[in-house]
Write a protein that holds these residues in place. Sequence first.
Motif, PDB file in Angstrom:
ATOM      1  N   ASP A  60       0.751  -1.227   0.141  1.00 43.57           N
ATOM      2  CA  ASP A  60       0.089   0.003  -0.077  1.00 43.57           C
ATOM      3  C   ASP A  60       1.102   1.361   0.049  1.00 43.57           C
ATOM      4  O   ASP A  60       0.719   2.116   0.856  1.00 43.57           O
ATOM      5  N   PRO A  61       1.643   1.492  -0.985  1.00 43.57           N
ATOM      6  CA  PRO A  61       2.648   2.459  -0.954  1.00 43.57           C
ATOM      7  C   PRO A  61       1.886   3.980  -0.988  1.00 43.57           C
ATOM      8  O   PRO A  61       2.745   4.929  -0.199  1.00 43.57           O
ATOM      9  N   ALA A  62       0.737   4.262  -1.668  1.00 43.36           N
ATOM     10  CA  ALA A  62       0.179   5.571  -1.275  1.00 43.36           C
ATOM     11  C   ALA A  62      -0.095   5.736  -0.027  1.00 43.36           C
ATOM     12  O   ALA A  62      -0.416   6.935   0.528  1.00 43.36           O
ATOM     13  N   SER A 134      -0.679  19.906  -6.540  1.00 40.66           N
ATOM     14  CA  SER A 134      -0.993  19.467  -5.498  1.00 40.66           C
ATOM     15  C   SER A 134      -1.747  17.859  -5.594  1.00 40.66           C
ATOM     16  O   SER A 134      -1.859  17.544  -6.665  1.00 40.66           O
ATOM     17  N   PHE A 135      -1.435  17.092  -4.397  1.00 42.55           N
ATOM     18  CA  PHE A 135      -1.964  15.726  -4.741  1.00 42.55           C
ATOM     19  C   PHE A 135      -2.639  15.376  -3.459  1.00 42.55           C
ATOM     20  O   PHE A 135      -2.547  15.913  -2.366  1.00 42.55           O
ATOM     21  N   LYS A 136      -3.460  14.327  -3.892  1.00 44.95           N
ATOM     22  CA  LYS A 136      -4.266  13.481  -2.508  1.00 44.95           C
ATOM     23  C   LYS A 136      -4.343  12.197  -2.945  1.00 44.95           C
ATOM     24  O   LYS A 136      -4.577  11.636  -3.993  1.00 44.95           O
ATOM     25  N   ILE A 137      -4.268  11.343  -1.761  1.00 51.31           N
ATOM     26  CA  ILE A 137      -4.301   9.963  -1.950  1.00 51.31           C
ATOM     27  C   ILE A 137      -5.819   9.446  -2.333  1.00 51.31           C
ATOM     28  O   ILE A 137      -6.831   9.909  -1.611  1.00 51.31           O
ATOM     29  N   SER A 138      -5.966   8.756  -3.471  1.00 54.74           N
ATOM     30  CA  SER A 138      -7.105   8.274  -3.916  1.00 54.74           C
ATOM     31  C   SER A 138      -7.333   6.682  -3.431  1.00 54.74           C
ATOM     32  O   SER A 138      -8.488   6.108  -3.736  1.00 54.74           O
ATOM     33  N   SER A 139      -6.267   6.141  -3.384  1.00 56.51           N
ATOM     34  CA  SER A 139      -6.379   4.592  -3.231  1.00 56.51           C
ATOM     35  C   SER A 139      -5.036   4.070  -2.412  1.00 56.51           C
ATOM     36  O   SER A 139      -4.109   5.087  -2.264  1.00 56.51           O
ATOM     37  N   LYS A 140      -4.962   2.783  -2.124  1.00 53.70           N
ATOM     38  CA  LYS A 140      -3.622   2.160  -1.457  1.00 53.70           C
ATOM     39  C   LYS A 140      -2.373   2.496  -2.383  1.00 53.70           C
ATOM     40  O   LYS A 140      -1.479   2.381  -1.785  1.00 53.70           O
ATOM     41  N   SER A 141      -2.623   2.634  -3.695  1.00 52.07           N
ATOM     42  CA  SER A 141      -1.443   2.860  -4.706  1.00 52.07           C
ATOM     43  C   SER A 141      -1.304   3.806  -5.502  1.00 52.07           C
ATOM     44  O   SER A 141      -0.775   3.942  -6.384  1.00 52.07           O
ATOM     45  N   TRP A 177      -3.578  11.494 -12.395  1.00 46.37           N
ATOM     46  CA  TRP A 177      -3.198  10.586 -11.650  1.00 46.37           C
ATOM     47  C   TRP A 177      -1.758   9.715 -11.394  1.00 46.37           C
ATOM     48  O   TRP A 177      -1.174  10.099 -12.728  1.00 46.37           O
ATOM     49  N   LEU A 178      -1.313   9.429 -10.499  1.00 49.45           N
ATOM     50  CA  LEU A 178       0.066   8.821 -10.528  1.00 49.45           C
ATOM     51  C   LEU A 178      -0.041   7.315  -9.794  1.00 49.45           C
ATOM     52  O   LEU A 178      -0.744   7.429  -8.509  1.00 49.45           O
ATOM     53  N   GLN A 179       0.234   6.334 -10.165  1.00 48.37           N
ATOM     54  CA  GLN A 179       0.275   5.191  -9.673  1.00 48.37           C
ATOM     55  C   GLN A 179       1.639   4.893  -8.831  1.00 48.37           C
ATOM     56  O   GLN A 179       2.653   5.291  -9.558  1.00 48.37           O
TER      57      GLN A 179
END
Length: 181
Positions: A60-62, A134-141, A177-179
């Motif tokens: 779960d790197p994100a 800017s970024f925000k977490i949207s999933s576990k990765s 988005w960024l994986q």
Amino acid sequence: MEVEEKEKEASKDRTVDLIKANFYQAVQGINRGIFGVQSARKSEIEELVELLESRNPTPDPALHLDKVGGCWKLVYSTITILGVKRTKLGLRHFLTLGDIYQTIDVAKAKAINVIKFEVRGLSLLHGQLTIEASFKISSKSRVDICYDKSTITPDQLGNVLNKKYDLLLSIFNPEGWLQIS
């Protein structure tokens, strides 16, 4: 039993180090892949990346972005600047693309990309495109990315690239988005 575990870990570390060494060798001389890569070499690079990803010790790197904070130098990218885009930007005869860096500030949920340029024949004119997002977490990765602003410095380079600004932003687009693998 403890010695056996340490040997397994050391073997795993050697394997990861070997994969990294092979990756760095594979990306030598291709200018980060930005101006295209032969399909066999691209496949080799992608296989090495997948091998490294499969050995990521962080599930779960994100959810553990503190591990990616800092300043990173781009050594390979799937972004390509080919044909008309490369010609329109002047990257064939006028501009040279320099180093590309990304600074990730986890505490502020900000990413800053810096793309360096040099005007050929005018060795004193170096500049850069800076893109802030800017970024925000949207999933576990995965993290969602939102463009904030961008600047070109110095002004002389901005004047040269002014009409190409939209094209630059479309290539180095920070939206989406960024994986994280």
